[in-house]
Write a protein that holds these residues in place. Structure first.
Motif, PDB file in Angstrom:
ATOM      1  N   LEU A  22       0.613  -1.345  -0.152  1.00  0.00           N
ATOM      2  CA  LEU A  22       0.464   0.121  -0.300  1.00  0.00           C
ATOM      3  C   LEU A  22       0.876   1.342   0.440  1.00  0.00           C
ATOM      4  N   SER A  23       2.133   1.833   0.659  1.00  0.00           N
ATOM      5  CA  SER A  23       2.707   2.573   0.837  1.00  0.00           C
ATOM      6  C   SER A  23       3.222   2.719  -0.208  1.00  0.00           C
ATOM      7  N   VAL A  24       3.978   1.303  -1.541  1.00  0.00           N
ATOM      8  CA  VAL A  24       4.516   1.645  -2.815  1.00  0.00           C
ATOM      9  C   VAL A  24       3.847   2.573  -3.361  1.00  0.00           C
ATOM     10  N   PHE A  25       1.911   1.862  -3.304  1.00  0.00           N
ATOM     11  CA  PHE A  25       0.996   2.205  -3.932  1.00  0.00           C
ATOM     12  C   PHE A  25       0.687   3.472  -4.650  1.00  0.00           C
ATOM     13  N   PHE A  26       0.577   4.006  -2.934  1.00  0.00           N
ATOM     14  CA  PHE A  26       0.136   4.818  -2.443  1.00  0.00           C
ATOM     15  C   PHE A  26       1.314   6.296  -2.882  1.00  0.00           C
ATOM     16  N   SER A  27       2.449   5.285  -3.023  1.00  0.00           N
ATOM     17  CA  SER A  27       3.833   6.448  -3.230  1.00  0.00           C
ATOM     18  C   SER A  27       3.513   7.384  -4.438  1.00  0.00           C
ATOM     19  N   PHE A  28       3.157   5.772  -5.590  1.00  0.00           N
ATOM     20  CA  PHE A  28       2.715   6.901  -7.602  1.00  0.00           C
ATOM     21  C   PHE A  28       1.512   6.866  -6.973  1.00  0.00           C
ATOM     22  N   PHE A  29       0.937   6.295  -6.943  1.00  0.00           N
ATOM     23  CA  PHE A  29      -0.336   6.566  -6.904  1.00  0.00           C
ATOM     24  C   PHE A  29      -1.631   7.442  -5.746  1.00  0.00           C
ATOM     25  N   PRO A  30      -1.327   8.860  -6.145  1.00  0.00           N
ATOM     26  CA  PRO A  30      -1.169   9.817  -4.985  1.00  0.00           C
ATOM     27  C   PRO A  30      -3.211   9.679  -4.727  1.00  0.00           C
ATOM     28  N   VAL A  31      -3.607   9.064  -4.313  1.00  0.00           N
ATOM     29  CA  VAL A  31      -5.343   8.543  -4.740  1.00  0.00           C
ATOM     30  C   VAL A  31      -6.118   9.657  -3.950  1.00  0.00           C
ATOM     31  N   MET A  32      -5.579  10.284  -2.200  1.00  0.00           N
ATOM     32  CA  MET A  32      -5.717  10.514  -1.875  1.00  0.00           C
ATOM     33  C   MET A  32      -5.731  12.792  -2.533  1.00  0.00           C
ATOM     34  N   LEU A  33      -5.390  13.184  -2.776  1.00  0.00           N
ATOM     35  CA  LEU A  33      -5.091  14.039  -3.652  1.00  0.00           C
ATOM     36  C   LEU A  33      -5.689  13.811  -4.986  1.00  0.00           C
ATOM     37  N   TRP A  34      -5.561  12.925  -5.523  1.00  0.00           N
ATOM     38  CA  TRP A  34      -7.111  12.493  -6.773  1.00  0.00           C
ATOM     39  C   TRP A  34      -8.145  13.059  -6.428  1.00  0.00           C
ATOM     40  N   ILE A  35      -8.648  11.916  -4.822  1.00  0.00           N
ATOM     41  CA  ILE A  35      -9.920  12.012  -4.892  1.00  0.00           C
ATOM     42  C   ILE A  35     -10.307  13.648  -3.950  1.00  0.00           C
ATOM     43  N   SER A  36      -8.968  14.108  -3.751  1.00  0.00           N
ATOM     44  CA  SER A  36      -9.868  15.778  -3.496  1.00  0.00           C
ATOM     45  C   SER A  36      -9.546  16.727  -3.968  1.00  0.00           C
ATOM     46  N   ALA A  37      -8.812  16.918  -5.699  1.00  0.00           N
ATOM     47  CA  ALA A  37      -8.721  17.408  -6.808  1.00  0.00           C
ATOM     48  C   ALA A  37     -10.066  17.056  -7.147  1.00  0.00           C
ATOM     49  N   LEU A  38     -10.829  15.640  -7.570  1.00  0.00           N
ATOM     50  CA  LEU A  38     -12.227  16.121  -8.006  1.00  0.00           C
ATOM     51  C   LEU A  38     -13.184  16.097  -6.753  1.00  0.00           C
ATOM     52  N   ALA A  39     -13.035  16.196  -5.406  1.00  0.00           N
ATOM     53  CA  ALA A  39     -13.933  16.961  -4.814  1.00  0.00           C
ATOM     54  C   ALA A  39     -14.149  18.461  -5.051  1.00  0.00           C
ATOM     55  N   SER A  40     -12.881  18.788  -5.454  1.00  0.00           N
ATOM     56  CA  SER A  40     -13.227  20.702  -5.566  1.00  0.00           C
ATOM     57  C   SER A  40     -12.947  20.835  -7.548  1.00  0.00           C
ATOM     58  N   GLY A  41     -13.762  20.017  -8.072  1.00  0.00           N
ATOM     59  CA  GLY A  41     -14.140  20.302  -8.946  1.00  0.00           C
ATOM     60  C   GLY A  41     -13.102  20.651 -10.252  1.00  0.00           C
ATOM     61  N   ARG A  43     -10.733  18.136 -12.740  1.00  0.00           N
ATOM     62  CA  ARG A  43     -10.459  17.360 -13.242  1.00  0.00           C
ATOM     63  C   ARG A  43      -8.972  16.667 -13.764  1.00  0.00           C
ATOM     64  N   ILE A  44      -9.224  15.995 -12.772  1.00  0.00           N
ATOM     65  CA  ILE A  44      -7.559  15.274 -13.937  1.00  0.00           C
ATOM     66  C   ILE A  44      -6.848  13.537 -12.866  1.00  0.00           C
ATOM     67  N   GLY A  45      -6.910  12.674 -14.445  1.00  0.00           N
ATOM     68  CA  GLY A  45      -6.996  11.267 -14.206  1.00  0.00           C
ATOM     69  C   GLY A  45      -5.486  11.146 -13.436  1.00  0.00           C
ATOM     70  N   ILE A  46      -5.572   9.980 -12.920  1.00  0.00           N
ATOM     71  CA  ILE A  46      -4.892   9.346 -12.275  1.00  0.00           C
ATOM     72  C   ILE A  46      -3.436   8.923 -13.037  1.00  0.00           C
ATOM     73  N   ILE A  47      -3.566   8.821 -13.784  1.00  0.00           N
ATOM     74  CA  ILE A  47      -2.745   8.125 -14.430  1.00  0.00           C
ATOM     75  C   ILE A  47      -2.073   9.560 -15.154  1.00  0.00           C
ATOM     76  N   THR A  48      -1.975  10.614 -15.029  1.00  0.00           N
ATOM     77  CA  THR A  48      -1.719  11.771 -14.967  1.00  0.00           C
ATOM     78  C   THR A  48      -0.682  11.933 -13.939  1.00  0.00           C
ATOM     79  N   LEU A  49      -1.220  11.767 -12.773  1.00  0.00           N
ATOM     80  CA  LEU A  49      -0.998  12.333 -11.426  1.00  0.00           C
ATOM     81  C   LEU A  49       0.448  11.258 -11.478  1.00  0.00           C
ATOM     82  N   VAL A  50       0.670   9.433 -11.721  1.00  0.00           N
ATOM     83  CA  VAL A  50       1.338   8.843 -11.942  1.00  0.00           C
ATOM     84  C   VAL A  50       2.484   8.875 -12.620  1.00  0.00           C
ATOM     85  N   ALA A  51       2.401  10.452 -13.950  1.00  0.00           N
ATOM     86  CA  ALA A  51       3.506  10.579 -14.999  1.00  0.00           C
ATOM     87  C   ALA A  51       4.001  11.426 -14.278  1.00  0.00           C
ATOM     88  N   MET A  52       3.228  12.314 -13.299  1.00  0.00           N
ATOM     89  CA  MET A  52       3.989  13.252 -12.303  1.00  0.00           C
ATOM     90  C   MET A  52       4.974  12.934 -11.996  1.00  0.00           C
TER      91      MET A  52
END
Length: 335
Positions: A22-41, A43-52
């Motif tokens: 889970l640590s490795v997963f969340f380090s490469f896949f910032p799910v909480m940041l993605w959820i915060s972005a979706l909640a704020s309106g 629209r950003i893909g999880i793949i884009t965050l991984v590419a960052m």
């Protein structure tokens, strides 16, 4: 018991493996940041965050400013923010500056704000200075009026940041230098220091009319004279120094003339001694000439005797012509 202990160890191992995964997963896949972005309106893909992550870009330093920009209605996209971050800029500061400029009705685009930030200037501070002007206090500037009296002036310059000239414009040091130059020029053109003391606002008017903010990143709103003081009498001091220098020059010239006179006197004494030596030399040749005349028959014995009598008579007359020396000798003999 052994079975129970082995089951606990297996469970612990599974829990550790799950935590690592889970640590490795969340380090490469910032799910909480993605959820915060979706909640704020945003629209950003999880793949884009991984590419960052793969581009060595911290997603939180891009997504959080993008959330603020979206909430403020700036209409920016993630590519603009990421490109500015990769260029070495401060994305959060640029977004804060854009939001402050929007609230203050100051026209400022993202590209200009990013250019200001990359130029090394604090774009947020510039926007704040545009809203709330800043007061720059100059150091004490010493100037001399035409009557030779020194006047010390301290001024306060109220400036406002000029966003259009912030890139490539001169800084506060240039403003202070130009104001100091204007103060020196104004005081130096005054006929008397009293005129400056009576009308200190003439300095601010003259300096302000010169357009000192040309080519700078600021706009001068006002120049106020904070303090005016009278210093030294520079004119009298310079005259005293000049008189002292003239005196030293005159003394040096007089000493030179005295040395020349002493040298000339010594030269004349040497010439007198030389002439006396020549006279003595000539007198030493007289007996030789007389002997030669006697041997040659040009001078008789009676003539020689008459010459001796004349010399004896002359010596007697000279001795009689000095009564003071004779009386002094007589007094010494009597004593």
């Amino acid at each position: 018991m052994r079975v129970f202990e082995s089951g606990i160890v297996s469970i612990l191992l599974i829990v550790v493996v799950v935590i690592i995964v889970l640590s490795v997963f969340f380090s490469f896949f910032p799910v909480m940041l993605w959820i915060s972005a979706l909640a704020s309106g945003v629209r950003i893909g999880i793949i884009t965050l991984v590419a960052m992550r793969l581009r060595r870009v911290t997603p939180s330093r891009i997504v959080n400013p993008l959330i603020k920009a979206t909430k403020a209605g700036l209409g920016l996209n993630i590519n603009q923010l990421e490109s500015h971050f990769l260029a070495g800029g401060n994305v959060d500061r640029v977004i804060n500056a854009l939001i402050a400029a929007q609230r203050a009705n100051i026209p400022l685009e993202f590209e200009r704000a990013a250019a200001i930030d990359l130029a090394g200037r604090d774009v947020l501070q510039a926007v704040q200075m545009s809203v709330n002007p800043r007061v720059i206090e100059t150091p004490i500037v010493a100037a001399v009026a035409k009557d030779g009296i020194e006047v010390k002036v301290k001024a306060r310059v109220t400036v406002r940041a000029n966003i259009d000239r912030l890139v490539g414009g001169a800084g506060e040091e240039t403003i202070i230098a130009r104001v100091g130059e204007g103060i020196v020029t104004t005081v130096g053109s005054s006929n008397s220091h009293k005129d400056v003391l009576e009308n200190p606002d003439s300095i601010s008017r003259t300096v302000l009319s010169k357009g000192l903010d040309a080519g700078t990143a600021f706009e001068i709103l006002s120049i106020d004279i904070a303090d005016v003081d009278v210093g030294k009498n520079i004119g009298a001091f310079l005259q005293t120094e000049q008189a002292e220098a003239d005196k030293r020059i005159a003394q040096a010239k007089a000493e030179e003339r005295r040395a020349m006179a002493v040298a000339q006197e010594q030269e004349m004494k040497a010439r007198v001694v030389e002439m006396r030596a020549r006279v003595v030399e000539s007198e030493s040749e007289v007996p030789l000439a007389m002997a030669e005349a006697l041997r040659g028959g040009k001078l008789g014995v009676m003539d020689y005797m008459n010459l001796k009598n004349v010399e004896a008579d002359t010596q007697m007359r000279n001795s009689l012509g000095k009564p003071n020396e004779n009386s002094g000798n007589d007094n010494k003999n009597r004593d």
